[in-house]
Design a protein around this motif. Structure first.
Motif, PDB file in Angstrom:
ATOM      1  N   ARG A   1      54.276  33.485  37.399  1.00  0.00           N
ATOM      2  CA  ARG A   1      55.173  32.980  36.816  1.00  0.00           C
ATOM      3  C   ARG A   1      56.325  33.575  36.000  1.00  0.00           C
ATOM      4  O   ARG A   1      56.175  34.747  35.658  1.00  0.00           O
ATOM      5  CB  ARG A   1      54.252  31.824  35.908  1.00  0.00           C
ATOM      6  N   PRO A   2      57.402  32.976  35.720  1.00  0.00           N
ATOM      7  CA  PRO A   2      58.568  33.670  34.991  1.00  0.00           C
ATOM      8  C   PRO A   2      57.993  33.486  33.543  1.00  0.00           C
ATOM      9  O   PRO A   2      57.419  33.003  33.133  1.00  0.00           O
ATOM     10  CB  PRO A   2      59.817  32.735  35.333  1.00  0.00           C
ATOM     11  N   ALA A   3      58.906  34.690  32.888  1.00  0.00           N
ATOM     12  CA  ALA A   3      58.460  34.549  31.426  1.00  0.00           C
ATOM     13  C   ALA A   3      58.929  33.399  30.669  1.00  0.00           C
ATOM     14  O   ALA A   3      58.397  33.400  29.656  1.00  0.00           O
ATOM     15  CB  ALA A   3      59.409  35.913  31.005  1.00  0.00           C
ATOM     16  N   ASP A   4      59.763  32.749  31.135  1.00  0.00           N
ATOM     17  CA  ASP A   4      60.212  31.703  30.249  1.00  0.00           C
ATOM     18  C   ASP A   4      59.243  30.289  30.585  1.00  0.00           C
ATOM     19  O   ASP A   4      59.527  29.368  29.987  1.00  0.00           O
ATOM     20  CB  ASP A   4      61.758  31.159  30.515  1.00  0.00           C
ATOM     21  N   ASP A   5      58.340  30.337  31.226  1.00  0.00           N
ATOM     22  CA  ASP A   5      57.517  29.287  31.885  1.00  0.00           C
ATOM     23  C   ASP A   5      56.153  29.738  32.145  1.00  0.00           C
ATOM     24  O   ASP A   5      55.577  29.796  33.257  1.00  0.00           O
ATOM     25  CB  ASP A   5      58.106  28.522  33.100  1.00  0.00           C
ATOM     26  N   PRO A   6      55.462  30.586  31.116  1.00  0.00           N
ATOM     27  CA  PRO A   6      54.126  31.380  31.236  1.00  0.00           C
ATOM     28  C   PRO A   6      52.870  30.467  31.534  1.00  0.00           C
ATOM     29  O   PRO A   6      53.299  29.107  31.129  1.00  0.00           O
ATOM     30  CB  PRO A   6      54.176  32.080  30.321  1.00  0.00           C
ATOM     31  N   PHE A   7      52.082  31.031  31.864  1.00  0.00           N
ATOM     32  CA  PHE A   7      50.711  30.375  31.784  1.00  0.00           C
ATOM     33  C   PHE A   7      50.296  29.870  30.456  1.00  0.00           C
ATOM     34  O   PHE A   7      49.653  28.954  30.103  1.00  0.00           O
ATOM     35  CB  PHE A   7      49.534  30.915  32.558  1.00  0.00           C
TER      36      PHE A   7
ATOM     37  N   ALA B   1      52.133  45.134  29.656  1.00  0.00           N
ATOM     38  CA  ALA B   1      51.831  44.796  30.919  1.00  0.00           C
ATOM     39  C   ALA B   1      50.496  44.281  30.925  1.00  0.00           C
ATOM     40  O   ALA B   1      49.861  43.245  31.793  1.00  0.00           O
ATOM     41  CB  ALA B   1      52.195  45.871  31.808  1.00  0.00           C
ATOM     42  N   LEU B   2      49.471  45.110  30.421  1.00  0.00           N
ATOM     43  CA  LEU B   2      47.917  44.800  30.495  1.00  0.00           C
ATOM     44  C   LEU B   2      47.939  43.272  29.956  1.00  0.00           C
ATOM     45  O   LEU B   2      47.213  42.353  30.778  1.00  0.00           O
ATOM     46  CB  LEU B   2      47.072  45.605  29.541  1.00  0.00           C
ATOM     47  N   LEU B   3      48.674  42.822  28.886  1.00  0.00           N
ATOM     48  CA  LEU B   3      48.547  41.671  28.094  1.00  0.00           C
ATOM     49  C   LEU B   3      49.209  40.459  29.247  1.00  0.00           C
ATOM     50  O   LEU B   3      48.784  39.518  29.430  1.00  0.00           O
ATOM     51  CB  LEU B   3      49.017  41.563  26.811  1.00  0.00           C
ATOM     52  N   ALA B   4      50.351  40.783  29.706  1.00  0.00           N
ATOM     53  CA  ALA B   4      51.190  39.934  30.406  1.00  0.00           C
ATOM     54  C   ALA B   4      50.257  39.572  31.797  1.00  0.00           C
ATOM     55  O   ALA B   4      50.521  38.428  32.352  1.00  0.00           O
ATOM     56  CB  ALA B   4      52.436  40.392  30.809  1.00  0.00           C
ATOM     57  N   THR B   5      49.266  40.362  32.214  1.00  0.00           N
ATOM     58  CA  THR B   5      48.726  40.130  33.519  1.00  0.00           C
ATOM     59  C   THR B   5      47.067  39.800  33.024  1.00  0.00           C
ATOM     60  O   THR B   5      46.439  39.730  34.005  1.00  0.00           O
ATOM     61  CB  THR B   5      48.633  41.361  34.377  1.00  0.00           C
TER      62      THR B   5
ATOM     63  N   LEU C   1      51.463  35.293  29.011  1.00  0.00           N
ATOM     64  CA  LEU C   1      50.625  35.414  30.208  1.00  0.00           C
ATOM     65  C   LEU C   1      51.336  34.880  31.431  1.00  0.00           C
ATOM     66  O   LEU C   1      51.393  33.808  31.593  1.00  0.00           O
ATOM     67  CB  LEU C   1      49.022  34.976  29.953  1.00  0.00           C
ATOM     68  N   LEU C   2      51.662  36.002  32.384  1.00  0.00           N
ATOM     69  CA  LEU C   2      52.555  35.504  33.695  1.00  0.00           C
ATOM     70  C   LEU C   2      51.680  35.562  34.922  1.00  0.00           C
ATOM     71  O   LEU C   2      52.390  35.242  35.989  1.00  0.00           O
ATOM     72  CB  LEU C   2      53.557  36.599  33.733  1.00  0.00           C
TER      73      LEU C   2
END
Length: 609
Positions: free
Chosen positions: A415-421, A300-304, A339-340
């Protein structure tokens, strides 16, 4: 509710298994210790009569009767309240609210103790910042003191900001047989947009804005009770407590002072009361924080694009639970975690915007559906992280949790996981003949991921600022700011470097920062290799770098090198700055001499040393 995949992503499974394998002995010893403590039953039953009488002398008659007979759970309240800090000011009224909520479900709550809470925003660039990282371990010890009276069956931890939440969590894990829930205060309403604030800071650094204009901008950004709204360490803390199952679903970013915030606070008190060993849903925190929860936190740290401070704090937290987490685990997970979010300093939006467009419920749902989080974990709401897909709702019927958000209301922020930054989490580990370091590239332009330039060497951020003010920072360069590690001076954050380096970069110069200090959640557009380990004060290679040495920082290849073949033959430089006394620093000499390396969490005790 969408079901999460039965099996996690292969990399998630692999890293979790590796952590469990290397931690087998220490985790087993930890679990044996907390299970033995749990088997003894409510600890106050073993207290002598005089001891117990002291413990409830200030209680009312019914509470005394309940505690003397051990028929009701007694919940400790440990708080970081003070009214100087906006993030903690709302906590003033929480104890009374929590005591009433606990009483509603048949328990007793006592305010067990306070812990210190300092603000890095106040101490930036000041000697007090050199106490900041060490305050985490002071808080852990203070929390342990609060819980040491053997009076309690569970605990509520009230804290928000930088070192406070990790410190409270480390302290709570020392009493891992107790169920524990964390109680946030929520962010302040949005003020001056962060991008505008940052612009004024750069203008001030260039001498194009005065102190009056800067103070007006800062006051418009930080203007009310509640947490600062940018996505730094404080708000990364809140996100982590939710994804680790220690908050109620949706509690992290509900604004301070709202009816829903109050309802969530009261419900947290009721929930933790139902998790004690005196009931049927016993859920000790030491079992909640396992290898899966730790991996969930890193993901979660990485995804944000969260605070780099947590490459220290999560390692120290994991160690407190008998789990060995490493920087290599962060790097391995970062390769597969998208990265979401884009929140300042990685974007222009703040946490209030993130919350209103889908927030934690949408984020957790996306990560679960992508197989990037372990769903089969314990939480303060019961088994399974799937509960955290739902958002809280307060209506005439009371507090409940509604359906999960199906989509983000603003894909420029979430963003969704299938279309991330981006396809990876933006946190990299770099290593070479200068040691190992962390770099966050989520806000760094791709063309700046590789910087090769002569070194300009400084022993303090003040020295760099003086060189900038004197016009001495011409051309491309790598700023080597050393003797900023935990052993040297407590590892302060170096936020004051961001405006001048940002100005130089905007002028077209290629610049980078290499330091054994910290930058934290405010790491931004300038490439910065931070937490260099081993640090200069411990004989690390940074102490051998000389002015003009060619330094290469390559975030793409994961390398950090000085191109000097005689590097290791040179004598170690000594710092030109004395950080041993003043502003209480003399009291922390023992901490500086005992602290472990950044790679192991920069802790002064336990397995993190």
């Amino acid at each position: 509710m969408t079901d999460a995949p039965q099996t996690p992503h292969p990399r998630i499974a692999d890293v979790t298994e590796r952590i469990a394998a290397r931690s087998a002995e220490s985790r087993s010893a930890y679990l044996a210790r907390i299970r033995a403590a749990a088997a003894e039953g409510p600890a106050r039953t073993a207290l002598g009569c005089a001891n117990l009488a002291h413990g409830f002398a200030a209680c009312g008659p019914l509470e005394k009767k309940s505690l003397s007979e051990s028929v009701k759970p007694n919940i400790a309240i440990v708080s970081s309240y003070n009214d100087m800090l906006s993030a903690h000011q709302p906590l003033e009224t929480y104890p009374a609210l929590l005591k009433a909520a606990v009483a509603e479900v048949g328990g007793v709550a006592q305010f067990a103790g306070g812990v210190p809470a300092m603000c890095d925003g106040v101490t930036q660039g000041r000697p007090g910042m050199e106490l900041s990282l060490f305050s985490r371990d002071v808080i852990a010890m203070a929390a342990a003191v609060a819980l040491s009276h053997d009076m309690f069956d569970g605990a509520l931890m009230l804290g928000v900001c930088d070192k406070i939440v990790p410190g409270l969590l480390i302290g709570a894990l020392s009493f891992g047989h107790l169920p524990v829930a964390f109680v946030p205060a929520g962010p302040m309403p949005s003020g001056l947009p962060n991008a505008e604030k940052a612009k004024v800071r750069q203008l001030f650094a260039e001498g194009k804005a005065g102190r009056t204009e800067l103070l007006q901008a800062e006051s418009a950004a930080y203007h009310a009770p509640g947490t600062c709204t940018f996505y730094g360490t404080a708000n990364s803390n809140q996100m982590l407590m939710e994804v680790m199952g220690l908050h109620l679903p949706g509690a992290s970013f509900e604004q301070a002072g709202t009816p829903l915030r109050e309802a969530l606070t009261a419900e947290t008190g009721r929930r933790v009361t139902g998790l004690t060993a005196l009931g049927d849903n016993y859920t000790p925190i030491g079992e909640v924080i396992d290898e899966r929860a730790i991996v969930n936190a890193v993901v979660a740290l990485l995804a944000t694009g969260g605070s780099t401070n947590h490459t220290l704090h999560l390692i120290a937290v994991a160690a407190a639970a008998g789990i060995e987490l490493t920087w290599d685990d962060f790097a391995a997970l970062s390769e597969v975690v998208p990265l979401l979010t884009r929140m300042y300093p990685n974007g222009t939006a703040d946490v209030n915007r993130f919350h209103e467009i889908g927030g934690m419920a949408y984020l957790i749902g996306q990560l679960l559906d992508a197989g990037l989080l372990h769903e089969d974990v314990a939480t303060v709401t019961g088994p399974g992280l799937g509960r955290y897909r739902q958002r809280p709702v307060l209506d005439e019927a009371g507090l409940s949790w509604g359906d999960e958000p199906k989509e983000s209301a603003d894909t420029t922020v979430l963003r969704p996981a299938d279309d991330p930054f981006s396809a990876d989490g933006g946190l990299r580990m770099v290593s070479g003949n200068l040691g190992r370091a962390v770099i966050k590239v989520s806000a760094v332009a791709p063309e700046r991921h590789v910087i090769e330039a002569p070194a300009k060497v400084f022993d303090s951020q003040a020295a760099l600022q003086e060189a900038f003010a004197a016009g001495e920072l011409d051309g491309d360069f790598v700023a080597v700011v050393r003797f900023q590690g935990p052993r040297a001076n407590g590892m302060p954050e170096l936020h004051k470097l961001t405006p001048p380096l940002g100005v130089l970069q905007d002028r077209g110069q290629k610049v980078a920062l290499v330091t054994d200090g910290r930058m934290s959640g405010a790491s931004g557009k300038v490439p910065a290799a931070i937490h260099v380990s081993p640090e200069a004060a411990a004989g690390g290679p940074l102490a051998r770098v000389r002015e003009g040495d060619l330094v290469r920082l390559d975030a793409a290849a994961g390398t950090l090198e000085v191109l000097a073949p005689d590097l290791m033959e040179r004598e170690l430089a000594e710092t030109t700055v004395d950080s041993s006394t003043g502003t209480g620093r003399e009291l922390f000499a023992a901490f500086r001499s005992a602290v472990g390396p950044a790679e192991r969490g920069a802790a002064v005790f336990g397995a993190g040393r």
